[in-house]
Enzyme design. Structure first.
Site, short mmCIF file in Angstrom:
data_model
loop_
_atom_site.label_atom_id
_atom_site.label_comp_id
_atom_site.label_asym_id
_atom_site.label_seq_id
_atom_site.Cartn_x
_atom_site.Cartn_y
_atom_site.Cartn_z
N SER A 142 0.84 -1.19 0.00
CA SER A 142 0.00 0.00 0.00
C SER A 142 0.87 1.24 0.00
CB SER A 142 -0.91 0.02 1.24
OG SER A 142 -1.56 1.27 1.36
N TYR A 157 -1.79 0.13 10.06
CA TYR A 157 -1.95 -0.45 8.71
C TYR A 157 -0.70 -0.22 7.88
CZ TYR A 157 -3.99 -1.13 4.04
OH TYR A 157 -4.25 -1.55 2.76
#
Length: 252
Positions: A142, A157
């Site tokens: 990501s 995250y």
């Protein structure tokens, strides 16, 4: 025929990657956790276009299930393709949760670690004996792990996805004697079902994201899926240990 395993392929980026690979003549073993109907839809799309797909259940957050999953993979390879190895692994399955640093609980941290980092680490290790020499792996990371994608609320995250970027480089190094290439892709904001269909529930956030993106829109699953398929194909044969930012120029 080449064979790929794509985790989390019942929707979004995983579904796109599975379909794009099948269009390039690759057989696909795709996995799902809760969305069996979506996985069957993915398999049906592949079958309709003349490809071959097998859908298997898998919870990437439960490492105890990995040995049984490997046996299911071995059976699918044998029964469907008369093979005892596969060629490509796409570690894509995941989840999205956000909280400001001071509000992040240990339980949330552990859940993200289990699914986003520990799961891909030990799933790859478990499947490695079945991965053919000269194969390739792509990990879906990501841009939350990159400077360009830093946004408040994603410390846990982004930390796990950053760990997956580092793991990508180590796997590329350690698996290179077998000719196995390992890369990762770092999507920006993409229209998927992550975080409970967040973009469907909160469409008002999309214009702000598009305004911060050089190419002026939200990402779509195929924007990422095509890159994954390319990295696994002959076009990517001289690329390894790389992380590709696939975000349309977010915060450029």
């Amino acid at each position: 025929m080449k064979i790929a395993i794509v985790t989390g392929a019942s929707s979004g980026i995983g579904q796109s990657a599975a379909v794009q690979l099948a269009r390039r003549g690759t057989g696909v073993i795709l996995t799902f956790r809760g969305n069996e109907a979506g996985a069957l839809d993915t398999a049906a799309m592949i079958d309709k276009e003349g490809g071959t797909a097998v859908a298997l259940p898998l919870d990437v957050g439960d490492t105890t299930a990995f040995p049984a999953f490997r046996e299911s993979v071995a059976a699918a390879l044998r029964d469907t393709w008369q093979r005892d190895t596969f060629d490509f692994l796409v570690n894509n399955a995941g989840l999205g949760q956000m909280a400001m640093f001071e509000d992040t609980t240990e339980d949330m941290f552990d859940t993200l670690m289990r699914v986003l980092l520990k799961g891909p680490y030990f799933l790859t290790q478990t499947l490695l004996p079945l991965l053919a020499d000269g194969g390739a792996i792509v990990n879906t990371t990501s841009n939350a792990a990159l400077r360009s994608g830093l946004e408040p609320g994603y410390s846990a995250y982004g930390t796990m996805k950053g760990g997956l970027v580092v793991l990508t480089r180590y796997l590329a190094k350690e698996l290179s004697p077998r000719g196995i290439r390992v890369n990762s892709v770092s999507p920006g904001s993409t229209r998927t079902r992550i975080a409970g269909d967040a973009f469907e529930r909160y469409p008002e956030v999309i214009p702000g994201i598009a305004a911060k993106t050089a190419l002026g829109r939200l990402g779509e699953p195929d924007d990422i899926g095509m890159v994954i398929a390319t990295l696994l194909g002959e076009e990517g044969r001289w690329i390894t240990a790389q992380d590709i930012d696939v975000s349309g120029g977010y915060n450029l």
